[in-house]
Design a protein around this motif. Sequence first.
Motif, mmCIF file in Angstrom:
data_model
loop_
_atom_site.group_PDB
_atom_site.id
_atom_site.type_symbol
_atom_site.label_atom_id
_atom_site.label_comp_id
_atom_site.label_asym_id
_atom_site.label_seq_id
_atom_site.Cartn_x
_atom_site.Cartn_y
_atom_site.Cartn_z
ATOM 1 N N GLU A 166 6.165 14.893 15.277
ATOM 2 C CA GLU A 166 7.343 14.032 15.389
ATOM 3 C C GLU A 166 7.444 13.544 16.817
ATOM 4 O OE1 GLU A 166 11.101 14.914 13.300
ATOM 5 O OE2 GLU A 166 10.172 16.848 12.870
ATOM 6 N N LEU A 167 7.770 12.267 16.971
ATOM 7 C CA LEU A 167 7.817 11.670 18.301
ATOM 8 C C LEU A 167 9.250 11.334 18.696
ATOM 9 C CD1 LEU A 167 4.791 9.203 18.014
ATOM 10 C CD2 LEU A 167 4.785 11.584 18.809
ATOM 11 N N CYS A 168 9.531 11.448 19.963
ATOM 12 C CA CYS A 168 10.844 11.068 20.496
ATOM 13 C C CYS A 168 11.043 9.573 20.293
ATOM 14 C CB CYS A 168 10.921 11.423 21.973
ATOM 15 S SG CYS A 168 12.407 10.803 22.800
ATOM 16 N N ALA A 169 12.168 9.199 19.732
ATOM 17 C CA ALA A 169 12.446 7.789 19.449
ATOM 18 C C ALA A 169 12.705 6.988 20.715
ATOM 19 C CB ALA A 169 13.644 7.681 18.512
ATOM 20 N N ALA A 170 12.899 7.673 21.838
ATOM 21 C CA ALA A 170 13.164 6.974 23.094
ATOM 22 C C ALA A 170 11.910 6.795 23.939
ATOM 23 C CB ALA A 170 14.230 7.713 23.896
#
Length: 232
Positions: free
Chosen positions: A18-22
């Motif tokens: 999962e990747l940081c949306a920012a």
Amino acid sequence: MKLRETYIADFVSLLFPELCAACGDSLVANEHLICTSCRITLPYTNFHLLPDNIVAQQFWGKIKLEGAFALFYFAKGGKVQNLMHRFKYKGQKEIGNLLGEIAGAQLIKNDIYKNVDHIIPVPLHKKRLSQRGYNQSACFAEGLAKQLNTTVMEHNLIRPAATETQTRKSRFDRYQNMKEVFYVLNPEELKNKHILLVDDVITTGSTLEACGAQLLRIEGLKLSIATIAYAE
């Protein structure tokens, strides 16, 4: 069994992190949507501490507001733009819920916002709503409502007319484009209420001004506004 499930979850996250949306970095255990570093370093405005902030000033002499707030400063190419792009165009509406909760945790510290009766998201025209699948302002409103212990009212303020895109329009042209676009179905329901009107990004403020002008025709109504981001 639980240990086996944990191993499987760890293996899946290794293959499909999962990747940081920012910022786009991988999230680690107990991080959700936005990494801890970004949560700390995002460009917060702290407008909940500044009653005469630059968002409030945009509406001076136009519509009467109890309070005005934006959670972040918006800059092209920045982390907030990444968040907004994923939220509005990539279907990640849970980002809006999370940002609403973060914003609500700030607003609850300000007495102005403690007595909000309803939160009203800026409505989308039904055609745009059908294309996107959800109203991003409503997602933000849901997160705010959890923190402010109030309700989201979506179906009283409506947008029966579609409008041209606001991109590249001057402030005057934007206001003319939005003038008389919105309509209140049941004014009696909002009499003497404190309404928090919310949108995703504020630039010139023309959309919020047009909505607010309609709402403030209602007897005894008090109005505040909140957005995710302020773009200078």
